[in-house]
Enzyme design. Structure first.
Site, mmCIF file in Angstrom:
data_model
loop_
_atom_site.group_PDB
_atom_site.id
_atom_site.type_symbol
_atom_site.label_atom_id
_atom_site.label_comp_id
_atom_site.label_asym_id
_atom_site.label_seq_id
_atom_site.Cartn_x
_atom_site.Cartn_y
_atom_site.Cartn_z
ATOM 1 N N LYS A 171 -5.930 3.136 -6.015
ATOM 2 C CA LYS A 171 -5.970 2.396 -4.758
ATOM 3 C C LYS A 171 -5.556 3.277 -3.581
ATOM 4 C CE LYS A 171 -4.344 -1.680 -2.313
ATOM 5 N NZ LYS A 171 -3.406 -2.822 -2.273
ATOM 6 N N ASN A 179 0.828 -1.203 0.000
ATOM 7 C CA ASN A 179 0.000 0.000 0.000
ATOM 8 C C ASN A 179 0.863 1.253 0.000
ATOM 9 O OD1 ASN A 179 -2.497 -1.332 0.141
ATOM 10 N ND2 ASN A 179 -2.431 -1.441 2.369
#
Length: 305
Positions: free
Chosen positions: A182, A102
């Site tokens: 994302k 991430n």
């Protein structure tokens, strides 16, 4: 093909479970109890209430994974420096590391250790939860997308392997769009759920939380636009709320970190928006407040309580 999974937590464990029957897999992890449980009892993965175990090989010393042709880096951001060193020890001289982490900045840390020609990047929307040593839950299937660079042959080989293992995977030449897509979802969901200690769906149901999510996401969209990023959706706030609804029962990765008393990835998610906003002269007060609150939680007594 030998594949090294660098970090078999929630998502790393899910990838490892699916890949184990299809390649020479080695898990590299720092958690001694986890490594011992994996070698003794196998990797247990729960999905839809059913748990199945698969035999895997796990090591704490990354040199024991040598020579890996590919490494999938799935550690938390604060572990990326260790992961870079682990990749250097585990990979064959022509081996390639792919980060599926991430946030922003992990690729640069890996490239500083391995060289830019040995680091690829990807995005995955798989959902997972670490249940304990040797045990994970697959919380939801999602697509994985890999960058075509730096080596198209290795990218295609990895994509073929993941698809064979049952993990839908594609390749793109424009990964920045997906990375930011994302990132902004994580910006809108992770810190707020971690602070409120609620599952994702609450953000779409609670009007105050929904308003805060909108403000945080709008700031991030402004930073992305200033960077020249084209997002993969038009109504960004609506998209993030749709993700929250679609994953309503899931605990975000940041909430999982907080419940374990572990460091979060706030610096590479909301913190990345704040840092880029400051560089570009774009105010990001909502994101800055979330960063300050999560940081205060991490550094206060009773962490994880």
């Amino acid at each position: 093909m030998r594949i090294a999974i660098i970090g078999a937590g929630a998502i790393g464990g899910v990838f490892a479970w699916y890949l184990a029957p299809h390649c020479d897999l080695v898990i590299v992890d720092q958690w001694a109890d986890h490594v011992a449980a994996l070698n003794r009892d196998g990797l247990h993965c729960e999905r839809d209430g059913v748990t199945k175990a698969r035999r895997v090989r796990a090591v704490s010393d990354p040199a024991l994974a040598f020579p890996a042709q590919l490494a999938l880096v799935l550690v938390k951001a604060h572990q990326t420096t260790w992961a870079a060193e682990a990749c250097a020890a585990a990979l064959a001289p022509d081996g390639l590391a792919y980060t599926l982490q991430n946030g922003l900045g992990n690729h640069e840390v890996l490239a500083a250790e391995l060289g830019a020609t040995r680091v690829g990047q990807g995005v995955t929307t798989l959902g997972g939860t670490l249940l304990g040593p040797g045990r994970v839950r697959h919380a939801g299937m999602g697509a994985t997308t890999l960058s075509l660079t730096p080596n198209s042959a290795q990218a295609n080989a990895l994509a073929d392997l993941l698809n064979q293992a049952g993990l839908p995977t594609s390749i793109t030449g424009d990964l920045d769009t997906l990375i930011w897509g994302k990132l902004i979802v994580n910006v809108g969901i992770n810190a707020i759920t971690a602070l409120l200690r609620v599952r994702n769906g609450v953000l779409a149901e609670n009007s105050a939380a929904r308003s805060l999510l909108g403000a945080v996401v709008t700031e991030a969209v402004g930073v992305a636009a200033a960077q020249g990023i084209t997002l993969p959706y038009t109504d960004t706030v609506a998209h993030v709320l749709q993700v929250a609804r679609a994953t309503a029962a899931n605990q975000s990765s940041m909430l999982q970190d907080r419940l374990r008393g572990a460091p979060t990835e706030i610096a590479t998610i909301n913190g990345a928006i704040v840092a880029l906003g400051a560089k570009l002269g774009i105010p990001t007060p909502y994101n800055a407040t979330l960063v300050a609150l999560i940081t205060a939680l991490e550094t206060s007594q009773g962490e994880g309580g």
